[in-house]
Design a protein around this motif. Structure first.
Motif, PDB file in Angstrom:
ATOM      1  N   LEU A 101       0.841  -1.204   0.000  1.00 28.42           N
ATOM      2  CA  LEU A 101       0.000   0.000   0.000  1.00 28.42           C
ATOM      3  C   LEU A 101       0.874   1.251   0.000  1.00 28.42           C
ATOM      4  O   LEU A 101       0.627   2.191  -0.746  1.00 28.42           O
ATOM      5  N   GLU A 102       1.881   1.233   0.852  1.00 32.14           N
ATOM      6  CA  GLU A 102       2.778   2.374   0.953  1.00 32.14           C
ATOM      7  C   GLU A 102       3.595   2.565  -0.320  1.00 32.14           C
ATOM      8  O   GLU A 102       3.743   3.675  -0.821  1.00 32.14           O
ATOM      9  N   LYS A 103       4.110   1.467  -0.866  1.00 27.62           N
ATOM     10  CA  LYS A 103       4.933   1.538  -2.078  1.00 27.62           C
ATOM     11  C   LYS A 103       4.129   2.067  -3.269  1.00 27.62           C
ATOM     12  O   LYS A 103       4.625   2.865  -4.059  1.00 27.62           O
ATOM     13  N   ALA A 104       2.875   1.621  -3.395  1.00 30.70           N
ATOM     14  CA  ALA A 104       2.021   2.071  -4.500  1.00 30.70           C
ATOM     15  C   ALA A 104       1.458   3.466  -4.238  1.00 30.70           C
ATOM     16  O   ALA A 104       1.024   4.141  -5.159  1.00 30.70           O
ATOM     17  N   GLY A 105       1.463   3.886  -2.969  1.00 25.80           N
ATOM     18  CA  GLY A 105       0.967   5.217  -2.620  1.00 25.80           C
ATOM     19  C   GLY A 105      -0.546   5.337  -2.659  1.00 25.80           C
ATOM     20  O   GLY A 105      -1.082   6.407  -2.908  1.00 25.80           O
ATOM     21  N   VAL A 106      -1.239   4.236  -2.392  1.00 23.47           N
ATOM     22  CA  VAL A 106      -2.706   4.261  -2.413  1.00 23.47           C
ATOM     23  C   VAL A 106      -3.255   4.340  -0.995  1.00 23.47           C
ATOM     24  O   VAL A 106      -2.570   4.026  -0.021  1.00 23.47           O
ATOM     25  N   ALA A 107      -4.527   4.769  -0.882  1.00 22.42           N
ATOM     26  CA  ALA A 107      -5.163   4.966   0.412  1.00 22.42           C
ATOM     27  C   ALA A 107      -5.511   3.656   1.104  1.00 22.42           C
ATOM     28  O   ALA A 107      -5.561   3.583   2.326  1.00 22.42           O
ATOM     29  N   GLY A 108      -5.777   2.613   0.325  1.00 19.57           N
ATOM     30  CA  GLY A 108      -6.146   1.328   0.906  1.00 19.57           C
ATOM     31  C   GLY A 108      -6.333   0.300  -0.185  1.00 19.57           C
ATOM     32  O   GLY A 108      -6.135   0.577  -1.370  1.00 19.57           O
ATOM     33  N   TYR A 109      -6.737  -0.890   0.216  1.00 19.50           N
ATOM     34  CA  TYR A 109      -6.982  -1.954  -0.758  1.00 19.50           C
ATOM     35  C   TYR A 109      -8.160  -1.584  -1.649  1.00 19.50           C
ATOM     36  O   TYR A 109      -9.131  -0.969  -1.205  1.00 19.50           O
ATOM     37  N   ASN A 110      -8.068  -1.957  -2.924  1.00 18.89           N
ATOM     38  CA  ASN A 110      -9.123  -1.739  -3.919  1.00 18.89           C
ATOM     39  C   ASN A 110      -9.482  -0.263  -4.095  1.00 18.89           C
ATOM     40  O   ASN A 110     -10.615   0.080  -4.395  1.00 18.89           O
ATOM     41  N   LYS A 111      -8.493   0.605  -3.904  1.00 16.54           N
ATOM     42  CA  LYS A 111      -8.680   2.042  -4.113  1.00 16.54           C
ATOM     43  C   LYS A 111      -7.695   2.499  -5.185  1.00 16.54           C
ATOM     44  O   LYS A 111      -6.524   2.767  -4.902  1.00 16.54           O
ATOM     45  N   PRO A 112      -8.142   2.570  -6.453  1.00 23.02           N
ATOM     46  CA  PRO A 112      -7.237   2.951  -7.541  1.00 23.02           C
ATOM     47  C   PRO A 112      -6.742   4.392  -7.426  1.00 23.02           C
ATOM     48  O   PRO A 112      -7.428   5.251  -6.870  1.00 23.02           O
ATOM     49  N   LYS A 113      -5.550   4.604  -7.941  1.00 21.73           N
ATOM     50  CA  LYS A 113      -4.940   5.931  -7.903  1.00 21.73           C
ATOM     51  C   LYS A 113      -4.300   6.237  -9.247  1.00 21.73           C
ATOM     52  O   LYS A 113      -3.701   5.374  -9.872  1.00 21.73           O
ATOM     53  N   ARG A 114      -4.411   7.472  -9.672  1.00 18.23           N
ATOM     54  CA  ARG A 114      -3.805   7.947 -10.916  1.00 18.23           C
ATOM     55  C   ARG A 114      -2.290   7.989 -10.745  1.00 18.23           C
ATOM     56  O   ARG A 114      -1.796   8.366  -9.680  1.00 18.23           O
TER      57      ARG A 114
END
Length: 97
Positions: free
Chosen positions: A10-23
């Motif tokens: 989650l931290e490496k991808a920089g997303v808010a949580g599981y199943n939360k896509p980010k641009r």
């Protein structure tokens, strides 16, 4: 008291949580990232063509060409979209098309 360690993906991808896509505007090829989780399986998925002119739900007054592009994508990737949250096609369909 047991503390759960936050998943490093989650931290490496920089997303808010599981199943939360980010641009991901700085990625050379893919436009989005998501850390997908289904049951106890977790997977980082990059999806979407960077710079593609399709995004979001159909717009009011959308051109026939865009309607056909949207229908072609759904038809071409239907089997992969049906695989669910663990496939890039599912997320591309949900976020971009």
């Amino acid at each position: 008291m047991v503390l759960k360690k936050k998943d490093s993906r989650l931290e490496k991808a920089g997303v808010a949580g599981y199943n939360k896509p980010k641009r991901t505007p700085d990625h050379p090829k893919k436009s989005h990232v998501v850390v997908a989780k289904e049951g106890d399986k977790t997977k980082t998925i990059r999806f979407g063509e960077q710079g593609a002119s399709t995004a979001g739900a159909p717009k009011q007054g959308e051109s026939e060409v865009m309607k056909k592009k949207r229908a072609s994508f759904k038809s071409r990737h239907g089997k992969n979209i049906a695989k669910g949250k663990m496939s890039a096609a599912y997320w591309a369909d949900r976020v971009k098309w």
